[in-house]
Motif scaffolding. Sequence first.
Motif, short mmCIF file in Angstrom:
data_model
loop_
_atom_site.label_atom_id
_atom_site.label_comp_id
_atom_site.label_asym_id
_atom_site.label_seq_id
_atom_site.Cartn_x
_atom_site.Cartn_y
_atom_site.Cartn_z
N MET A 190 -34.33 74.64 73.56
CA MET A 190 -35.22 74.52 72.40
C MET A 190 -36.61 74.11 72.84
SD MET A 190 -34.73 72.19 69.00
CE MET A 190 -35.97 72.16 67.71
N ILE A 191 -37.62 74.68 72.22
CA ILE A 191 -39.01 74.31 72.50
C ILE A 191 -39.28 72.95 71.89
CG2 ILE A 191 -41.42 74.97 72.15
CD1 ILE A 191 -40.25 77.88 71.67
N ARG A 192 -39.86 72.06 72.66
CA ARG A 192 -40.09 70.70 72.21
C ARG A 192 -41.34 70.63 71.34
NH1 ARG A 192 -37.15 66.98 75.16
NH2 ARG A 192 -38.64 65.31 74.68
N LEU A 193 -41.28 69.80 70.30
CA LEU A 193 -42.42 69.56 69.42
C LEU A 193 -43.00 68.18 69.71
CD1 LEU A 193 -44.22 70.12 66.90
CD2 LEU A 193 -42.40 69.06 65.53
N SER A 194 -44.26 68.17 70.17
CA SER A 194 -44.99 66.92 70.33
C SER A 194 -46.06 66.87 69.25
CB SER A 194 -45.64 66.85 71.72
OG SER A 194 -46.26 65.59 71.93
N VAL A 195 -46.08 65.80 68.47
CA VAL A 195 -47.01 65.69 67.35
C VAL A 195 -48.24 64.90 67.78
CG1 VAL A 195 -47.36 64.88 64.99
CG2 VAL A 195 -45.14 65.82 65.68
N ASN A 196 -49.40 65.52 67.62
CA ASN A 196 -50.67 64.85 67.92
C ASN A 196 -51.06 64.01 66.70
OD1 ASN A 196 -53.51 64.32 68.12
ND2 ASN A 196 -53.64 65.89 69.71
N ALA A 202 -48.30 74.70 74.92
CA ALA A 202 -49.30 75.40 74.12
C ALA A 202 -49.78 74.51 72.99
CB ALA A 202 -48.74 76.71 73.55
N GLY A 203 -51.03 74.71 72.58
CA GLY A 203 -51.52 73.93 71.46
C GLY A 203 -52.94 74.28 71.05
N HIS A 204 -53.26 74.02 69.82
CA HIS A 204 -54.55 74.14 69.15
C HIS A 204 -54.46 75.20 68.06
CE1 HIS A 204 -58.76 72.71 69.17
NE2 HIS A 204 -58.96 73.81 68.48
N ASP A 205 -54.54 74.73 66.82
CA ASP A 205 -54.52 75.58 65.63
C ASP A 205 -53.18 76.28 65.38
OD1 ASP A 205 -57.05 74.79 65.02
OD2 ASP A 205 -58.04 76.66 65.59
N LEU A 206 -52.14 75.87 66.05
CA LEU A 206 -50.81 76.35 65.69
C LEU A 206 -50.41 75.69 64.37
CD1 LEU A 206 -49.05 76.22 69.18
CD2 LEU A 206 -49.92 78.24 67.98
N SER A 207 -49.70 76.45 63.54
CA SER A 207 -49.36 75.97 62.20
C SER A 207 -48.01 76.53 61.78
CB SER A 207 -50.43 76.41 61.19
OG SER A 207 -50.37 77.81 61.01
N LEU A 208 -47.53 76.12 60.61
CA LEU A 208 -46.28 76.66 60.09
C LEU A 208 -46.38 78.16 59.84
CD1 LEU A 208 -45.03 73.91 57.61
CD2 LEU A 208 -43.98 74.59 59.78
N ASP A 209 -47.58 78.67 59.60
CA ASP A 209 -47.76 80.10 59.36
C ASP A 209 -47.60 80.93 60.62
OD1 ASP A 209 -48.25 79.73 56.65
OD2 ASP A 209 -50.41 79.46 56.96
N ALA A 242 -52.99 70.81 61.93
CA ALA A 242 -52.26 71.58 60.91
C ALA A 242 -51.07 70.79 60.37
CB ALA A 242 -51.80 72.92 61.48
N LEU A 243 -50.32 70.17 61.25
CA LEU A 243 -49.11 69.45 60.82
C LEU A 243 -49.46 68.30 59.88
CD1 LEU A 243 -46.09 68.54 63.05
CD2 LEU A 243 -47.03 66.85 61.47
N ILE A 244 -50.47 67.53 60.24
CA ILE A 244 -50.86 66.41 59.38
C ILE A 244 -51.42 66.92 58.06
CG2 ILE A 244 -52.31 64.36 59.18
CD1 ILE A 244 -49.97 64.18 61.23
N SER A 245 -52.17 68.01 58.10
CA SER A 245 -52.72 68.59 56.87
C SER A 245 -51.60 69.11 55.98
CB SER A 245 -53.67 69.74 57.22
OG SER A 245 -54.78 69.27 57.97
N GLU A 246 -50.62 69.80 56.56
CA GLU A 246 -49.48 70.32 55.78
C GLU A 246 -48.67 69.17 55.19
OE1 GLU A 246 -49.10 74.27 58.64
OE2 GLU A 246 -48.08 72.39 59.14
N ALA A 247 -48.61 68.06 55.92
CA ALA A 247 -47.84 66.90 55.45
C ALA A 247 -48.50 66.24 54.24
CB ALA A 247 -47.68 65.89 56.57
N GLU A 284 -41.81 64.10 56.95
CA GLU A 284 -40.45 64.45 57.36
C GLU A 284 -40.12 65.92 57.10
OE1 GLU A 284 -35.85 62.82 57.12
OE2 GLU A 284 -37.36 61.99 55.77
N PRO A 285 -40.37 66.46 55.90
CA PRO A 285 -40.07 67.88 55.68
C PRO A 285 -40.86 68.80 56.59
CG PRO A 285 -40.34 66.75 53.59
CD PRO A 285 -40.79 65.79 54.64
N VAL A 286 -42.11 68.45 56.87
CA VAL A 286 -42.95 69.31 57.71
C VAL A 286 -42.46 69.29 59.16
CG1 VAL A 286 -45.26 69.59 58.69
CG2 VAL A 286 -44.97 69.28 56.23
#
Length: 237
Positions: free
Chosen positions: A1-7, A188-195, A215-220, A226-228
């Motif tokens: 699985m690709i790991r998710l690191s939250v900035n 990878a990173g920068h401007d990646l989003s749920l879309d 994007a993650l903080i904005s979507e949250a 938690e849902p995001v």
Amino acid sequence: MIRLSVNINKIATLRNARGGNTPNVVEAAKRLESFGAQGITVHPRPDERHIRYTDVRELTKVLTTEFNIEGNPNPKFIDLVLETKPAQVTLVPDAVDVLTSNAGWDTVEHKEFLKTVIAKFKAHGIRTSIFVDPDVAMVQGAAEVGTDRIELYTEAYAQGFTQNKEQAVKPYVECAEEAKRLGLGINAGHDLSLDNIKYFAEKIPFLDEVSIGHALISEALYDGLEPVVKAYLKKLS
């Protein structure tokens, strides 16, 4: 699985806009981990306009997942990383006055500098990653300086995604394949989003980790942290 690191820079930006300690950066990071994030990323800048150096020191004491510190390796930044010893340091060539990171390293022009800096970090057991544009020559240059990984700068992909996603992702696929051939890990990173994250994750071979903040903080703000976080994990699985 690709790991998710939250900035979590944007959480610090919100705190600093009012002063005090609300929202609490450390508490936010702990909650993100509890929601399933597999890493926390910070990018302290010299003016400490969002993440402060004291934040980094406090986070080091409590995080249970991988800690990734990004930044331009000036002497103050290098000292901070060697003091706190995160799992990973990501070298980003951002100038002091930029709003956000806007270019990757020229790994050919800065070869000797990068070799020296990376050797310092690796001597302390810290995994290194270099922020690079989707250019095969820059990936090849990264391999020559001794880094463990590259982080592909994905703004161009995000901008091109809605017009022609196949064309937008093509240079990233080529770079990922070359990185794998050279024995480099791939972030990878920068401007990646749920879309746009699911398509990117499906198309990029050997992707180890994505770092997502704005994007993650904005979507949250709309749906909650938690849902995001769980939505990202599902798209990355």
